[in-house]
Design a protein around this motif. Structure first.
Motif, PDB file in Angstrom:
ATOM      1  N   PRO A   1      -5.200  37.570  20.312  1.00  0.00           N
ATOM      2  CA  PRO A   1      -6.505  38.249  20.358  1.00  0.00           C
ATOM      3  C   PRO A   1      -6.362  39.764  20.324  1.00  0.00           C
ATOM      4  O   PRO A   1      -5.401  40.330  20.849  1.00  0.00           O
ATOM      5  N   SER A   2      -7.318  40.413  19.672  1.00  0.00           N
ATOM      6  CA  SER A   2      -7.286  41.874  19.565  1.00  0.00           C
ATOM      7  C   SER A   2      -7.558  42.498  20.930  1.00  0.00           C
ATOM      8  O   SER A   2      -8.228  41.910  21.779  1.00  0.00           O
ATOM      9  N   ASP A   3      -7.021  43.694  21.127  1.00  0.00           N
ATOM     10  CA  ASP A   3      -7.223  44.353  22.410  1.00  0.00           C
ATOM     11  C   ASP A   3      -7.212  45.867  22.279  1.00  0.00           C
ATOM     12  O   ASP A   3      -6.658  46.435  21.334  1.00  0.00           O
ATOM     13  N   ILE A   4      -7.835  46.501  23.248  1.00  0.00           N
ATOM     14  CA  ILE A   4      -7.687  47.926  23.543  1.00  0.00           C
ATOM     15  C   ILE A   4      -7.091  47.974  24.941  1.00  0.00           C
ATOM     16  O   ILE A   4      -7.649  47.395  25.876  1.00  0.00           O
ATOM     17  N   THR A   5      -5.945  48.605  25.075  1.00  0.00           N
ATOM     18  CA  THR A   5      -5.236  48.573  26.358  1.00  0.00           C
ATOM     19  C   THR A   5      -5.419  49.886  27.099  1.00  0.00           C
ATOM     20  O   THR A   5      -5.203  50.964  26.531  1.00  0.00           O
ATOM     21  N   VAL A   6      -5.805  49.775  28.356  1.00  0.00           N
ATOM     22  CA  VAL A   6      -5.848  50.938  29.240  1.00  0.00           C
ATOM     23  C   VAL A   6      -4.548  50.937  30.038  1.00  0.00           C
ATOM     24  O   VAL A   6      -4.342  50.063  30.896  1.00  0.00           O
ATOM     25  N   VAL A   7      -3.668  51.875  29.721  1.00  0.00           N
ATOM     26  CA  VAL A   7      -2.384  52.010  30.411  1.00  0.00           C
ATOM     27  C   VAL A   7      -2.563  52.994  31.552  1.00  0.00           C
ATOM     28  O   VAL A   7      -2.890  54.168  31.322  1.00  0.00           O
ATOM     29  N   GLU A   8      -2.369  52.532  32.753  1.00  0.00           N
ATOM     30  CA  GLU A   8      -2.491  53.409  33.916  1.00  0.00           C
ATOM     31  C   GLU A   8      -1.091  53.803  34.392  1.00  0.00           C
ATOM     32  O   GLU A   8      -0.276  52.944  34.742  1.00  0.00           O
ATOM     33  N   LEU A   9      -0.820  55.095  34.362  1.00  0.00           N
ATOM     34  CA  LEU A   9       0.483  55.598  34.780  1.00  0.00           C
ATOM     35  C   LEU A   9       0.537  55.662  36.301  1.00  0.00           C
ATOM     36  O   LEU A   9      -0.435  56.082  36.960  1.00  0.00           O
ATOM     37  N   ALA A  10       1.676  55.266  36.839  1.00  0.00           N
ATOM     38  CA  ALA A  10       1.832  55.267  38.296  1.00  0.00           C
ATOM     39  C   ALA A  10       3.055  56.096  38.670  1.00  0.00           C
ATOM     40  O   ALA A  10       4.115  55.958  38.045  1.00  0.00           O
ATOM     41  N   SER A  11       2.903  56.941  39.666  1.00  0.00           N
ATOM     42  CA  SER A  11       4.016  57.743  40.169  1.00  0.00           C
ATOM     43  C   SER A  11       4.698  57.009  41.306  1.00  0.00           C
ATOM     44  O   SER A  11       4.042  56.467  42.202  1.00  0.00           O
ATOM     45  N   ARG A  12       5.994  56.979  41.268  1.00  0.00           N
ATOM     46  CA  ARG A  12       6.743  56.352  42.343  1.00  0.00           C
ATOM     47  C   ARG A  12       6.792  57.229  43.584  1.00  0.00           C
ATOM     48  O   ARG A  12       7.291  56.808  44.629  1.00  0.00           O
ATOM     49  N   ARG A  13       6.252  58.429  43.465  1.00  0.00           N
ATOM     50  CA  ARG A  13       6.192  59.329  44.617  1.00  0.00           C
ATOM     51  C   ARG A  13       4.863  59.217  45.364  1.00  0.00           C
ATOM     52  O   ARG A  13       4.652  59.854  46.379  1.00  0.00           O
ATOM     53  N   ALA A  14       3.937  58.428  44.779  1.00  0.00           N
ATOM     54  CA  ALA A  14       2.614  58.342  45.383  1.00  0.00           C
ATOM     55  C   ALA A  14       2.651  57.439  46.630  1.00  0.00           C
ATOM     56  O   ALA A  14       3.477  56.537  46.728  1.00  0.00           O
TER      57      ALA A  14
ATOM     58  N   VAL B   1     -10.781  44.510  26.485  1.00  0.00           N
ATOM     59  CA  VAL B   1     -10.007  45.520  27.214  1.00  0.00           C
ATOM     60  C   VAL B   1      -8.917  44.837  28.032  1.00  0.00           C
ATOM     61  O   VAL B   1      -9.175  43.859  28.747  1.00  0.00           O
ATOM     62  N   LYS B   2      -7.708  45.352  27.887  1.00  0.00           N
ATOM     63  CA  LYS B   2      -6.569  44.880  28.658  1.00  0.00           C
ATOM     64  C   LYS B   2      -6.062  46.045  29.503  1.00  0.00           C
ATOM     65  O   LYS B   2      -6.024  47.185  29.039  1.00  0.00           O
ATOM     66  N   ARG B   3      -5.686  45.788  30.739  1.00  0.00           N
ATOM     67  CA  ARG B   3      -5.237  46.855  31.647  1.00  0.00           C
ATOM     68  C   ARG B   3      -3.804  46.592  32.094  1.00  0.00           C
ATOM     69  O   ARG B   3      -3.461  45.476  32.498  1.00  0.00           O
ATOM     70  N   VAL B   4      -2.989  47.633  32.017  1.00  0.00           N
ATOM     71  CA  VAL B   4      -1.574  47.533  32.376  1.00  0.00           C
ATOM     72  C   VAL B   4      -1.193  48.754  33.216  1.00  0.00           C
ATOM     73  O   VAL B   4      -1.550  49.884  32.860  1.00  0.00           O
ATOM     74  N   THR B   5      -0.490  48.539  34.305  1.00  0.00           N
ATOM     75  CA  THR B   5       0.012  49.635  35.128  1.00  0.00           C
ATOM     76  C   THR B   5       1.496  49.831  34.836  1.00  0.00           C
ATOM     77  O   THR B   5       2.271  48.869  34.870  1.00  0.00           O
ATOM     78  N   VAL B   6       1.876  51.082  34.542  1.00  0.00           N
ATOM     79  CA  VAL B   6       3.263  51.388  34.188  1.00  0.00           C
ATOM     80  C   VAL B   6       3.795  52.474  35.120  1.00  0.00           C
ATOM     81  O   VAL B   6       3.359  53.633  35.042  1.00  0.00           O
ATOM     82  N   PRO B   7       4.720  52.148  36.008  1.00  0.00           N
ATOM     83  CA  PRO B   7       5.317  53.175  36.865  1.00  0.00           C
ATOM     84  C   PRO B   7       6.341  54.008  36.093  1.00  0.00           C
ATOM     85  O   PRO B   7       7.152  53.466  35.343  1.00  0.00           O
ATOM     86  N   LEU B   8       6.282  55.326  36.271  1.00  0.00           N
ATOM     87  CA  LEU B   8       7.227  56.243  35.624  1.00  0.00           C
ATOM     88  C   LEU B   8       7.954  57.023  36.713  1.00  0.00           C
ATOM     89  O   LEU B   8       7.322  57.645  37.577  1.00  0.00           O
ATOM     90  N   ALA B   9       9.290  57.022  36.637  1.00  0.00           N
ATOM     91  CA  ALA B   9      10.094  57.632  37.698  1.00  0.00           C
ATOM     92  C   ALA B   9       9.842  59.129  37.822  1.00  0.00           C
ATOM     93  O   ALA B   9       9.844  59.685  38.924  1.00  0.00           O
ATOM     94  N   ARG B  10       9.609  59.815  36.690  1.00  0.00           N
ATOM     95  CA  ARG B  10       9.474  61.279  36.729  1.00  0.00           C
ATOM     96  C   ARG B  10       8.023  61.754  36.773  1.00  0.00           C
ATOM     97  O   ARG B  10       7.760  62.956  36.686  1.00  0.00           O
ATOM     98  N   LEU B  11       7.099  60.835  36.871  1.00  0.00           N
ATOM     99  CA  LEU B  11       5.689  61.229  36.910  1.00  0.00           C
ATOM    100  C   LEU B  11       5.352  61.814  38.281  1.00  0.00           C
ATOM    101  O   LEU B  11       5.611  61.181  39.316  1.00  0.00           O
ATOM    102  N   PRO B  12       4.779  63.017  38.336  1.00  0.00           N
ATOM    103  CA  PRO B  12       4.445  63.611  39.635  1.00  0.00           C
ATOM    104  C   PRO B  12       3.265  62.896  40.296  1.00  0.00           C
ATOM    105  O   PRO B  12       2.485  62.201  39.631  1.00  0.00           O
ATOM    106  N   ARG B  13       3.155  63.109  41.578  1.00  0.00           N
ATOM    107  CA  ARG B  13       2.071  62.480  42.334  1.00  0.00           C
ATOM    108  C   ARG B  13       0.706  62.900  41.798  1.00  0.00           C
ATOM    109  O   ARG B  13      -0.239  62.119  41.813  1.00  0.00           O
TER     110      ARG B  13
END
Length: 449
Positions: free
Chosen positions: A436-449, A211-223
């Motif tokens: 190496p093989s992976d399953i990635t958990v992408v965590e979306l982040a709001s810039r308004r949070a 398992v690989k974890r990545v945080t991705v901030p999105l400008a239009r993602l609501p809180r």
């Protein structure tokens, strides 16, 4: 015509590589007519034939049991061939250095032996001189000067004459012995390195993805959507080698992450529903709050894409065929793989994204990273892709870079971010080296949070 020339070039390259490998591992290290040479020569013919059989059996429609029989030895040999060849090429640099070292050691050996032989002779000569009775100088001078060299004491000859050099004919056998030793030493080290790398890479695939974890901030993602977690799974490649147990490992790994949504972004299978339907059954046990979604990859179009789309729907996954759904806080869209263009089922960004509200964030599932330009044009915030395997077998990552904007990881293209997973399985050889093989958990982040 172009394909035929490419095929001929690849075949010629394989023949040359196998010839080189045979020479270094068999021809240079075994005697003509020996059982080891015969066995090595047979392997040099059988192994490439198994590899060709593994590559063409699926497309040729041979029975699935035969595909499985050919796949393990045939595909593993391709990976082993790569790393054995690379190890031998490294050995080519070591080979002349080792030969010079051995030749220098052999050249010093006669000098050492001569010194050890001459030292006792000097010690025995001294007592003989002391024991000779003294004679008048006048009586001994004339005979001494007139005496021929042959009359000199034997001890003096032993002390003054250098040892006889080794016969010139001895250099041939010595050089041949050195060459054999070097060939076996370099070949043995290359075999250990090449087969060791292949074995470790196979273990990495059969162990299952990490398992690989990545945080991705999105400008239009609501809180309200801050912290939303997407489990990204790609390139499972169920087939003659990776079957039901592989699927179950992936399902267990995904479920342990407790994602909000699961995105399966293509290349699920290498074979028909009839052959691989049982291997895919564990997918029905995928669990997440918003369900599991699926888009096709190029390998689905080699395996009966329409049948697989229907089958994954029966397993509880929702196919997004150039379609879009609204999730809490963002739009999730999916497009068909470009491999479907030959069947009139290629990606259609207009259908998937054309009429959406651009004030909302958009996440796109698309198997191949190369469609990133269209994603940017349609205002996608994040594209989730696979396809590259991260190169799978080093140095394959350098080749993958030639045809993909991103081989693995997260990169930005204008206002759009692209994340490429290395995938959860392997195509062809069940081996991964440097990717190496992976399953990635992408965590979306709001810039308004």
């Amino acid at each position: 015509m172009g394909f035929a020339l490419l095929a001929a070039a690849v075949l010629a390259l394989l023949v040359l590589v196998h010839r080189y490998v045979w020479r270094r591992f068999v021809g240079d290290t075994t005697a003509a007519g020996s059982p080891l040479r015969r066995a090595g020569t047979v392997a040099a013919y059988v192994l490439p034939l198994l590899s060709v059989g593994a590559l063409v059996s699926g497309r040729a429609g041979v029975p699935f049991w035969l595909q499985r029989t050919l796949a393990w030895p045939g595909y593993l040999w391709l990976a082993a061939l790569l790393y054995l060849t690379l190890a031998l090429l490294v050995g080519e640099a070591v080979r002349p250095l080792l030969r010079r070292l051995l030749a220098s050691r052999d050249a010093r050996a006669p000098e050492t032996r001569a010194t050890e032989t001459a030292a006792p002779a000097v010690e025995t000569a001294a007592p003989a001189t002391d024991s000779t009775p003294a004679e008048p100088a006048t009586a001994s001078a004339a005979p001494a000067s007139a005496a021929p060299a042959s009359a000199a004491p034997a001890s003096a000859l032993t002390t003054e004459a250098p040892p006889d050099p080794a016969p010139p004919a001895a250099a041939g056998p010595a050089a041949s012995s050195r060459r054999l030793f070097v060939a076996r030493a370099v070949g043995g080290a290359a075999a250990v390195a090449g087969l060791g790398i292949t074995g470790y890479g196979t273990y990495g695939v059969l162990r299952g993805p990490r398992v690989k974890r990545v945080t991705v901030p999105l400008a239009r993602l609501p809180r309200s959507a801050h912290g939303f977690r997407i489990a990204v799974v790609s390139d499972i490649h169920l087939g003659p080698i990776l079957g039901r147990a592989h699927t179950q490992r992936i399902v267990d790994t995904v479920n342990r992450t407790q994602p909000d949504l699961i995105a399966v972004v293509g290349d699920l299978v290498d074979g028909s529903v009839a052959d691989l339907g049982p291997a895919a059954e564990p997918l029905a046990r995928l669990r997440s709050r918003h369900g599991a979604f699926f888009v096709t990859g190029n390998h689905e179009y080699y395996s009966g894409a329409a049948e697989w789309v229907d089958h994954v729907r029966e397993l509880g996954l929702r196919p997004l065929e150039n379609a879009r759904v609204e999730i809490d806080g963002f739009d999730l869209a999916g497009v068909n793989d470009i491999g479907g263009e030959s069947e009139g089922q290629g990606p259609d960004f207009g259908r998937a994204l054309g009429d959406r509200d651009r004030r909302r964030a958009a996440v796109l599932m698309a198997h191949q990273p190369v469609v990133i330009d269209e994603a940017v044009e349609y205002g996608v915030d994040l594209q989730l892709s696979g396809h590259t395997h991260g190169g799978q077998l080093w140095p394959g990552n350098y080749i993958a870079e030639l045809s993909n904007p991103t081989v693995a990881g997260l990169e930005r293209y204008g206002d759009t971010q692209l994340y490429v997973t290395r995938g959860a399985g392997a195509w062809g050889p069940p081996v991964r080296v440097g990717a190496p093989s992976d399953i990635t958990v992408v965590e979306l982040a709001s810039r308004r949070a």
